[in-house]
Scaffold this motif. Structure first.
Motif, short mmCIF file in Angstrom:
data_model
loop_
_atom_site.label_atom_id
_atom_site.label_comp_id
_atom_site.label_asym_id
_atom_site.label_seq_id
_atom_site.Cartn_x
_atom_site.Cartn_y
_atom_site.Cartn_z
N GLU A 104 8.45 -8.23 -8.77
CA GLU A 104 8.92 -7.92 -7.43
C GLU A 104 7.88 -8.22 -6.36
N GLY A 105 6.64 -8.42 -6.74
CA GLY A 105 5.60 -8.73 -5.78
C GLY A 105 4.78 -7.51 -5.39
N ASP A 106 4.04 -7.64 -4.31
CA ASP A 106 3.15 -6.58 -3.85
C ASP A 106 3.91 -5.58 -2.98
N PHE A 107 3.61 -4.30 -3.20
CA PHE A 107 4.17 -3.23 -2.41
C PHE A 107 3.04 -2.40 -1.81
N ARG A 130 7.75 -3.27 0.68
CA ARG A 130 7.22 -4.58 0.31
C ARG A 130 6.16 -5.03 1.31
N LYS A 131 5.15 -5.70 0.80
CA LYS A 131 4.07 -6.22 1.66
C LYS A 131 4.52 -7.55 2.26
N ASN A 135 6.41 -5.67 7.73
CA ASN A 135 6.14 -4.33 7.22
C ASN A 135 4.69 -3.91 7.46
N LEU A 136 3.76 -4.87 7.39
CA LEU A 136 2.37 -4.54 7.71
C LEU A 136 2.21 -4.21 9.19
N PHE A 142 1.02 3.25 12.74
CA PHE A 142 0.58 4.63 12.51
C PHE A 142 -0.66 4.73 11.62
N TRP A 143 -1.09 3.66 10.97
CA TRP A 143 -2.25 3.70 10.08
C TRP A 143 -3.29 2.69 10.53
N SER A 144 -4.46 3.18 10.89
CA SER A 144 -5.54 2.29 11.32
C SER A 144 -6.66 2.21 10.30
N GLY A 145 -6.53 2.92 9.20
CA GLY A 145 -7.56 2.93 8.15
C GLY A 145 -7.52 1.70 7.28
#
Length: 149
Positions: A104-107, A130-131, A135-136, A142-145
């Motif tokens: 399925e690939g990278d998630f 899914r990556k 989606n990134l 909301f995520w800067s880490g």
């Protein structure tokens, strides 16, 4: 409020198989009703088998292609059709990890401290999607880490 589907490709593939099996089940019951089968009851049996397969793929569609969105500082997941609901406050996300799912690939998994499962089909599993670029970009709202691989 921006919403994403965790895996659009799986949604398309599974929808195709679900519709195909449902159509075959309808054809099978039609053959039985109009007498196109030699063995009595074989059309009913085929109807039941293909209807079961259609329902199974519908369940799998609901779990594998869920909707993910952010609302009031909480990341939420819901099944594409119904159920499979989970919430994860942004503050409780410890890390974000990219994990390869076989065939399925990278998630991208949002890992919080409450659970420890990478199985995407379980109700208590991590929220994942899914990556891909879209989606990134959603993740970066909301995520800067750091994103671990």
């Amino acid at each position: 409020m921006k919403k994403i589907i965790s895996s659009s490709l799986l949604a398309l593939i599974i929808s195709f198989w679900c519709i195909l099996f449902f159509a075959i089940s309808i054809i099978a019951i039609g053959f039985e009703i109009f007498g196109f089968v030699e063995e009595k009851g074989s059309g009913y049996l085929a109807f039941c088998v293909f209807l079961f397969l259609s329902c199974f793929f519908l369940w799998f569609l609901n779990r594998s292609a869920c909707v993910v969105w952010i609302e009031d500082g909480v990341v939420k997941r819901k099944g594409l059709i119904c159920g499979f609901y989970k919430e994860c406050p942004i503050e409780s996300i410890g890390k974000v990890k990219i994990q390869y799912a076989w065939r399925e690939g990278d998630f991208v998994y949002l890992i919080d401290s409450s659970i420890h499962k990478f199985d995407r089909l379980r109700k208590d599993s991590y929220i994942c999607f899914r990556k891909n670029k879209r989606n990134l970009a959603f993740l970066r709202t909301f995520w800067s880490g750091e994103i671990e691989k």
